[in-house]
Each structure stands twice: as structure tokens, then as C-alpha cells.
Design a protein around this motif. Structure first.
Motif, mmCIF file in Angstrom:
data_model
loop_
_atom_site.group_PDB
_atom_site.id
_atom_site.type_symbol
_atom_site.label_atom_id
_atom_site.label_comp_id
_atom_site.label_asym_id
_atom_site.label_seq_id
_atom_site.Cartn_x
_atom_site.Cartn_y
_atom_site.Cartn_z
ATOM 1 N N HIS A 713 0.844 -1.194 0.000
ATOM 2 C CA HIS A 713 0.000 0.000 0.000
ATOM 3 C C HIS A 713 0.885 1.252 0.000
ATOM 4 C CE1 HIS A 713 -3.224 2.726 1.761
ATOM 5 N NE2 HIS A 713 -3.824 2.172 0.717
ATOM 6 N N ALA A 715 1.914 4.872 -1.409
ATOM 7 C CA ALA A 715 1.379 6.037 -2.111
ATOM 8 C C ALA A 715 2.226 6.311 -3.340
ATOM 9 C CB ALA A 715 1.373 7.248 -1.188
ATOM 10 N N GLY A 748 -6.812 5.833 1.711
ATOM 11 C CA GLY A 748 -5.769 5.557 0.740
ATOM 12 C C GLY A 748 -6.345 4.607 -0.287
ATOM 13 N N THR A 750 -7.038 2.202 -3.131
ATOM 14 C CA THR A 750 -6.156 1.295 -3.853
ATOM 15 C C THR A 750 -6.413 1.374 -5.360
ATOM 16 O OG1 THR A 750 -7.738 -0.492 -3.456
ATOM 17 C CG2 THR A 750 -5.891 -0.281 -1.932
ATOM 18 N N ASN A 760 -1.531 2.667 -3.381
ATOM 19 C CA ASN A 760 -2.343 3.784 -2.905
ATOM 20 C C ASN A 760 -2.240 4.914 -3.928
ATOM 21 O OD1 ASN A 760 -3.557 5.873 -1.521
ATOM 22 N ND2 ASN A 760 -2.134 5.870 0.198
#
Length: 831
Positions: A713, A715, A748, A750, A760
Motif C-alpha cells: 500500500h 502512495a 488511501g 487502492t 495507494n
């Protein structure tokens, strides 16, 4: 042999030397465009001396002797730090990307030309009020002053990207800012995708009654101002809309998979949080306001922090380069925040083409000619492309490739679009400018009447109270509308056409609620029947329950409790769904031997049974949960929907709940139609968990406790153009391990597709918390940094703070801004 070796050594040394020289030369040319903040400059278009003080976070504090000069300073600062971003946004809305990037962006240009937003922006300039026209003119002059400086001083064309993609740069015009506002409407609108999605699913389902399961309406009452005395039970789940699935190398909309495309899928269309507390619910006796608008991540972030010292006082907060206003922020008198309202402001029409004359279409009064115009798109390294743009009385005609319109368009018809953003009298920029001058909630709401598109929820707080108003034009629809705007409808039927716009006073509004709290997470905030319904589709009704619990478990709030809510990563959805899908699996069966699939399942269930639903980046449980849910939904829908199941790349919690609670017979989705046995929901849940664990073990190993959600995950703040260039991408892309998920307050979202569907890609690029008991204790942050120049230390210096949940001061104290400032730019008017 020795001689050969010496020559090879000399050749190698020469190549190394030339490489070093080339790299040094490239660095020198790129570094020339780094802005110098500590300088004095004489410029055209300024009436009096102006100072731009850069604080330690590179936030410009702009001090001038008139408001027009301050707007000039904002334009100059934007162009210093984000010139490439501004020019790319302008080219996008003009439909001129292909002049720079070639044929790969041609599909984007085709769509933007058909919407014709830039022409509409030009027509909207005279409709702004006098103060806004002055602000637009001054802002454009500030941008152009920076362009003049770049040209005269040979400052590397203003940005490294300008060297790589060499193209003429036209002066900035007031219409350019209005056009960028219209581009934001494109980026935030998911109504077109929603209508096409519903039509495609309707055509694919074997039983029409199943549509209410897979595309359910948001259950439960509307929530905007919760009652302090009651708590929402954790059990009522809501729909999270499906993302249009992309073909290889293409986006969901049939466009090239490029960071330059502004067209979102339905659940990428915008999600945000805004909440406020009245003095009675504040520990310090002052109002509180928090806002974190969510958009797709890019490097740099779309948001840019700035402070303007206007004649009536300072305003500070988040801007978008190209727009002369603080979109989310505060003044001495007022704080404001924005969330997407999900207002249904767009309708798709099926227009029948005259079989005897393809230049005509059916209207309520018979056949009428399309309005047409030729438009030429210049393409780099290719021949120009000529488009024939067509309009009906309802709106522009769109190609079948856009949002897969061809899949729902009958033979002999074309699709057209009616949309509030297509107004030639768009005064949205006026609303933004006037909001900065509002002194209280009432004046701010009055300023909102100028807002046309994209529709937003405006959350407000002044020294004495709080308010909430939906701003943006609301279409007036006939109660006899064939589809109530939920599906494409026949464009020649009068009852399907818009009946104008509803009066601004009909837009939902809440002022100083009895409970002292207001909030919106893109959830359903009003219960009104069609045609005053606002929307049938909402961006969230999951996160709102977690927000409500956090707000109501405290009698009074502080700035820090609002920050805690912004950063909360507990998934209401996980806590509600896991007991449903795992109720027949937990603590059942005999102990299984180590290394068997049964033992792996038992270990996973044990971890999930002891988990509180926190989507923490350091834990394995979020990955187990997310993979299980994705696999489960795929198993439930694939045999009923066939290829259309590819459209559903994100889990729909309401659908899962309906199935496992067997609401209106929804448990029928558990039975696999192609098999001879009748599967139960427990069977499918167990099979999905086993398949999810097999996928995890093949990719990451069998040691479940060593898994880490944040490793997947991450960003993805990627550069829209250079982010895929080998080697260079490591310098321009920003990747961060993050907590949160699809349904947490610290959202966040996906990606949902590709080798790692848990990247993310969408979240709070800006966070701000405003405390009117002590306004200078207010705080804010963005996800990357102020500069768009990847060689600048301010390119990503705020990103790590953002990842850790930290903020920087949001102060209007001039002395604090000047203390240890990184530079002061002094602009002097040319005489």
C-alpha cells in the motif's frame, strides 16, 4: 597488445569524461530553471512594490499595497514553482496535448475538443464580477511577468520538462484560469461513468432483480448533522462504487493509460472529508474545522500552499496553480473546506440519427441538423487530425469509445451529454474569489450562489458558528423522466430533458445544528425524493459511520482530536464485514498439520479474529483482509456478469453484506451457476480465503506474521509525464509506505488493477485543521512539496511529514513568516 590496451583505456576514459561533461551540462541546464527566492526584480503590470516572503516550508506569504498586486504576486509565485504543471493543465483543457506529446495523447485531445471547455471559458470571462475580473487580470499579469523573466534571463525555460518537450508558451489569459476550473469539473465528475456502468450491468444480468444487489442504493438515513445523543451502530454498510476495468494499456474510459488523462472512473471521481464543531462542542470555546480533499496522487501534488494579505486581512490555505483563490483555508474571520457533493449534474442521452440524412437527429419537434464545427488537432511528428464537432440541443455528441458508450448505444443512435460544466456563463471563479472576502458563514453561503461546477459541499466555520451548503448548479428534471437520470435516456422526449436549473435556495443547507457538529465524507447527506434528490450515487457511506463514532464519543473536541480523526485508519467496513463472511469459518474443524492449506487458513483466521480493523502499514491483517474480500467478490459475480465483472475492481461492501445477510434473496449470488452442486455462502467464503492465501503465499511466502500492508500500500506520487522514463523515474516519482485503505477516514484508495492492485493512488493531498479559539495554531500540510522542480529540495520535503501524519503551522503572523525565511522576493513596478 599493450598499445591496444592503452588505446582502449584512453577510449574508455574519454567516454567517461564525455559522460561526466554531458551529465554536468544537463544538470546545469536543468538547474538554471530553479527559482531564486531572494532577489529584487522590476516587472510590468504592478502598481506598487510587492514582497513574497518564503517561509521555511517554501510557503509564499504575499504582501502588497492593493489586492490586485497581491493576486499578481500569487500568479508570479505559482509560475515560479509550478509552471510546467500550469501549462500542462492549460493544454489539457484546450485539447492541445498532442502538440507536445504526440499521438499517445490524441484520444484525450479528441474528447476535450468535443467538450469545448476552453471556448466556454472564454465566453465566461465577461460574466465574472468586477472584483474577480480584476483578480484574474492581475493574476495573469503575474504569471506573464515570470515568463518574461525566464525569457530575458535565460532561466532554463522555467522548468526541466520544458527542455525535454520544447513547445511555445503563450502568455497567460484570464480565460485560462476559468478553463482550469472547468478541468476540475472533469476530474471530479463520475456521473457519466455511473450511468454507463448501470446500463452495462443491466444488460449483462440474467435477472433484473439482481441489479439492486450489485449496484445497491445507499442504505440508511442521510447524515450531515448527527445527533449527539445517539451512536450509529456498526452494521449498516453502504455501496462503494465499482471502478471501470481497463483493457491492457488502456484506461477504463477507452483512453491511453497516461497520467495526462483527466477523466476519472466512478470511484476515482473525488472523495474528501470535512467536519466542523460549534463553540459548545469545542474544549476552548472556539469553532473547529477540518478538511482533507482527496484527489489522485501526482508529483508534485495538485495543491499549493499560499498566504495572501488582502486589504481586509490575510487568507491562507490550499490553492491550485492556475486559479487565483484559496480553495480550502481560512481568513481572520472564516474557515472553509470542500468535499464532492456527488450531485447528479450530468445526463447521457441517446440521440436518434435520421436514417435518411445522417446530419440530422430527432428532437421533440422533428428532425433537426446537428450544430457542427471543424477543429484541427496538431500532432507532434504526425499529420494534423481534423475533427467534426457535433452538438445537439442537449449537448455535445461523444464518441462511443468514451466510457464505453458504444456498448450501450443502440444502432442508429449517438450519445450526447448534458452537463452543468458546459455553461458558457460559468461564474465559479467568482464564487472562489468572493469566498475569500466573506466575513461570516452567511456571507460565505451567499458567495456560493455564483458556483456552477463542479458541485461541492462547502463546510464553514466563523468565530460564532458553523454551516454547510451544497454549492453548484442543480439540474431541474421532470418527475416523469424515463430513468430519473440513472441510465442513458432518449434525447428527443421532452420529459427526459432538463427543465432549467433549480434555484440556489433549494440546494441543501445546514446552519448551527442542535448537536453542534457537521460533517461530510461524500456520504448521503440529504433524503429528498426525485427530482430534488441531489443524487442516487454517493462516494461513501462507510467512512461516515467511523467519523460519527469518533465525533460522538467525545463531548467536546480540540484541534488534536480533529487531527486524530483525519488520520484515523480503522476500517468500519472490515469490522462489519469480517464477522459476516467468517462466521462459519472461525474456530471450526480440527487442528491441521503445519504446512497444509488448512493450517494456513486457521492461522489467517486467528490473526483476523484478534484484529481491530486498523489498516496500519506495519500489520499483516490488512493485506489478508483486502485480498480475501477482493477474491470473494470476484467469485460471487464472475459467473453472473461474465466479462462485465472486469468493471468491478473494488469491493462493494453493501453488495457483500446483502449477499451474506441474504437481503431480498441476495444469497443466490453464492451459487455458481456453471456447477451442478449448490454452493452456500460459507463454501464460497472458504474457497475465496483459500485462494487469497494461495496468492499471498506464492508472492510473499507462508509466514503470514511477517507480511506488511505498507509494502504493498505505497502512495504513488508519480510524475504524469516523466514517471515512466527509465532511470529518471527514480528521481521524479515519490513512493511512501502508507496506512489506511479504501474505507478509512485517512483514505488511501487502492489502484484495483495491475500486478499490485493495492497501490495507494488516491487520497488526501492536502490536510488542514483550523482552530478559531487560536487561529494561528491552525495547521496544514500537502503530500509532496511546494516546488514542481525535481532538483529542488522543496520538491518532496513535506511528503515525509505528510506520511507520518505531521503538519506545519498555518499562521497569518507576519513576523513568524519572516523568521528564518528561505528568501524574500521584492517585485518593483516598472516606471
Amino acid at each position: 597488445m599493450t598499445l591496444l590496451f592503452r588505446w582502449l583505456l584512453r577510449l574508455a576514459g574519454g567516454l567517461v569524461f564525455l559522460s561526466v561533461v554531458a551529465i554536468a551540462g544537463i544538470y546545469y541546464l536543468a538547474a538554471r530553471s530553479l527559482p531564486e527566492y531572494d532577489k529584487t526584480l522590476t516587472v510590468e503590470g504592478l502598481s506598487a512594490p510587492l514582497e513574497i516572503v518564503r517561509d521555511t516550508a517554501d510557503v509564499p506569504h504575499i504582501f502588497g499595497q492593493s489586492d490586485e498586486d497581491v493576486f499578481f504576486g500569487l500568479g508570479y509565485a505559482h509560475a515560479q514553482d509550478r509552471l510546467w504543471q500550469m501549462m500542462t493543465l492549460r493544454r489539457t483543457v484546450q485539447g492541445r496535448l498532442s502538440e507536445v506529446f504526440g499521438a499517445r495523447t490524441l484520444p484525450v485531445d479528441r474528447i476535450m475538443r468535443r467538450f469545448d471547455l476552453y471556448r466556454l471559458a472564454i465566453e465566461s470571462v465577461p460574466d465574472q464580477d468586477a472584483r474577480t475580473r480584476a483578480a484574474l487580470t492581475a493574476y495573469a499579469a503575474g504569471v506573464n511577468a515570470r515568463l518574461t523573466e525566464i525569457n530575458e534571463d535565460a532561466l532554463g525555460r522555467g522548468a526541466p520538462e520544458m527542455f525535454l518537450f520544447n513547445a511555445p508558451v503563450a502568455p497567460w489569459q484570464p480565460a485560462d484560469s476559468i478553463a482550469i476550473g472547468k478541468l476540475m469539473a472533469v476530474q471530479l465528475s463520475g456521473a457519466l461513468d455511473s450511468e454507463v456502468e448501470r446500463a452495462r450491468v443491466s444488460l449483462a444480468l440474467p435477472d433484473a432483480d439482481m441489479l439492486a444487489d450489485i449496484l445497491p442504493d445507499a442504505p440508511g438515513p442521510a447524515i450531515a448533522a448527527p445527533d449527539y445523543a445517539s451512536l450509529m451502530p456498526e452494521g449498516s454498510l453502504t455501496r462503494f462504487a465499482a471502478l471501470e476495468a481497463p483493457a491492457p494499456g488502456m484506461t477504463a474510459q477507452g483512453l491511453p493509460e497516461t497520467g495526462l488523462s483527466p477523466f476519472p472512473a466512478r470511484d476515482m471521481a473525488g472523495a474528501s472529508n470535512a467536519f466542523a464543531a460549534a463553540p459548545a462542542r469545542s474544549a476552548t470555546g472556539g469553532t473547529l474545522l477540518a478538511n482533507d480533499p482527496h484527489l489522485g496522487f501526482t508529483a508534485p501534488a495538485i495543491w499549493y500552499l499560499a498566504r495572501m494579505e488582502l486589504q481586509q486581512g490575510g487568507v491562507i490555505g490550499a490553492t491550485i496553480p492556475g486559479l487565483p483563490s484559496i480553495l480550502s483555508g481560512r481568513s481572520h474571520f472564516l474557515g472553509w473546506g470542500l468535499t464532492s457533493s456527488y450531485l447528479d449534474d450530468l445526463d447521457v442521452y441517446m440521440e436518434e440519427v435520421n436514417p435518411e440524412n445522417p446530419e440530422e437527429y430527432r428532437t421533440p419537434d422533428g428532425w433537426a441538423p446537428f450544430r457542427t464545427r471543424q477543429s484541427i488537432i496538431n500532432v507532434k511528428d504526425a499529420a494534423p487530425v481534423t475533427l467534426t464537432l457535433r452538438w445537439t440541443e442537449n449537448g455535445p455528441v461523444m464518441p462511443g469509445s468514451h466510457y464505453k458508450l458504444a456498448s450501450v448505444t443502440p444502432s442508429g443512435h449517438v450519445a450526447s451529454v448534458a452537463w452543468t460544466a458546459l455553461s458558457p456563463d460559468d461564474t465559479t471563479v467568482t464564487a472562489g474569489v468572493e469566498l475569500m472576502y466573506a466575513r461570516n458563514v452567511e456571507e460565505a453561503i451567499d458567495a456560493g450562489r455564483y458556483h456552477v461546477a463542479p458541485s461541492q459541499n462547502l463546510t464553514l466555520a466563523d468565530a460564532a458558528g458553523i454551516g454547510f451548503k451544497t454549492i453548484g448548479a442543480m439540474p431541474a428534471r421532470d418527475i416523469r423522466h424515463d430513468s430519473q437520470g440513472r441510465l442513458p435516456s432518449l434525447g428527443w422526449k421532452p420529459e427526459n430533458r432538463w427543465q432549467g436549473l433549480l434555484p440556489y435556495e433549494d440546494n441543501p443547507e445546514f446552519i448551527d445544528p442542535e448537536g453542534g457538529l457537521l460533517g461530510n465524507t461524500n456520504n448521503k447527506f440529504v433524503d429528498r425524493p426525485f427530482p430534488e434528490h441531489v443524487s442516487f450515487d454517493w462516494g461513501d457511506t462507510q467512512r461516515i459511520h467511523r467519523w460519527q463514532r469518533l465525533m460522538q464519543t467525545r463531548q467536546v473536541h480540540t484541534r488534536d482530536s480533529f487531527i486524530e480523526a483525519q488520520l484515523d485508519t480503522v476500517s468500519f467496513t472490515a469490522r462489519s464485514l469480517l464477522p459476516l463472511i467468517g462466521r462459519d469459518l472461525w474456530f471450526t474443524g480440527d487442528a491441521a498439520p503445519e504446512g497444509t492449506p488448512e493450517r494456513l487458513r486457521q492461522d489467517a483466521l486467528t490473526l483476523l479474529a484478534n484484529w481491530n480493523g486498523e489498516m496500519n502499514e506495519h500489520l499483516p491483517e490488512p493485506l489478508l483482509y483486502a485480498t480475501w474480500l477482493r477474491t470473494l467478490q470476484e467469485k460471487l459475480i464472475r459467473d453472473e456478469l461474465g466479462p462485465v465483472a472486469d468493471d468491478f475492481t473494488h469491493v462493494d461492501p453493501v453488495f457483500i453484506e446483502r449477499v451474506f445477510r441474504d437481503i431480498d434473496g441476495a444469497a443466490r449470488w453464492c451459487d455458481v451457476l456453471q456447477s451442478t452442486v449448490t454452493e452456500t455462502c460459507a463454501d464460497v467464503s472458504r474457497q475465496a480465503l483459500d485462494a487469497a492465501l494461495l496468492e499471498i503465499s506464492e508472492r510473499y511466502g507462508n509466514n503470514l506474521e511477517s507480511l506488511r500492508w505498507g509494502d504493498l500500500h505505497q502512495a504513488t506520487h508519480d510524475h504524469p509525464v516523466l514517471g515512466e522514463v527509465p532511470v529518471l523515474r527514480h528521481f521524479v516519482n515519490i513512493r511512501q509506505s502508507t496506512s489506511g485503505g479504501d474505507n478509512t477516514l485517512m483514505r488511501g484508495l487502492t489502484k484495483g488493477t495491475g500486478p499490485n492492485p493495492f497501490l495507494n493512488v488516491h487520497g488526501a493531498g492536502y490536510r488542514g485543521v483550523y482552530d478559531f479559539a487560536d487561529p494561528d495554531s491552525s495547521v496544514f500540510i500537502t503530500a509532496t512539496g511546494q516546488s514542481g522542480h525535481f532538483l529542488s529540495r522543496h520538491y518532496d520535503d513535506l511528503g515525509e511529514r505528510w506520511r507520518r501524519g505531521e503538519y506545519i503551522p498555518m499562521s497569518l503572523d507576519e513576523a513568524l513568516a519572516r523568521a528564518a525565511a528561505v528568501g524574500v522576493t521584492r517585485l518593483r513596478p516598472a516606471r
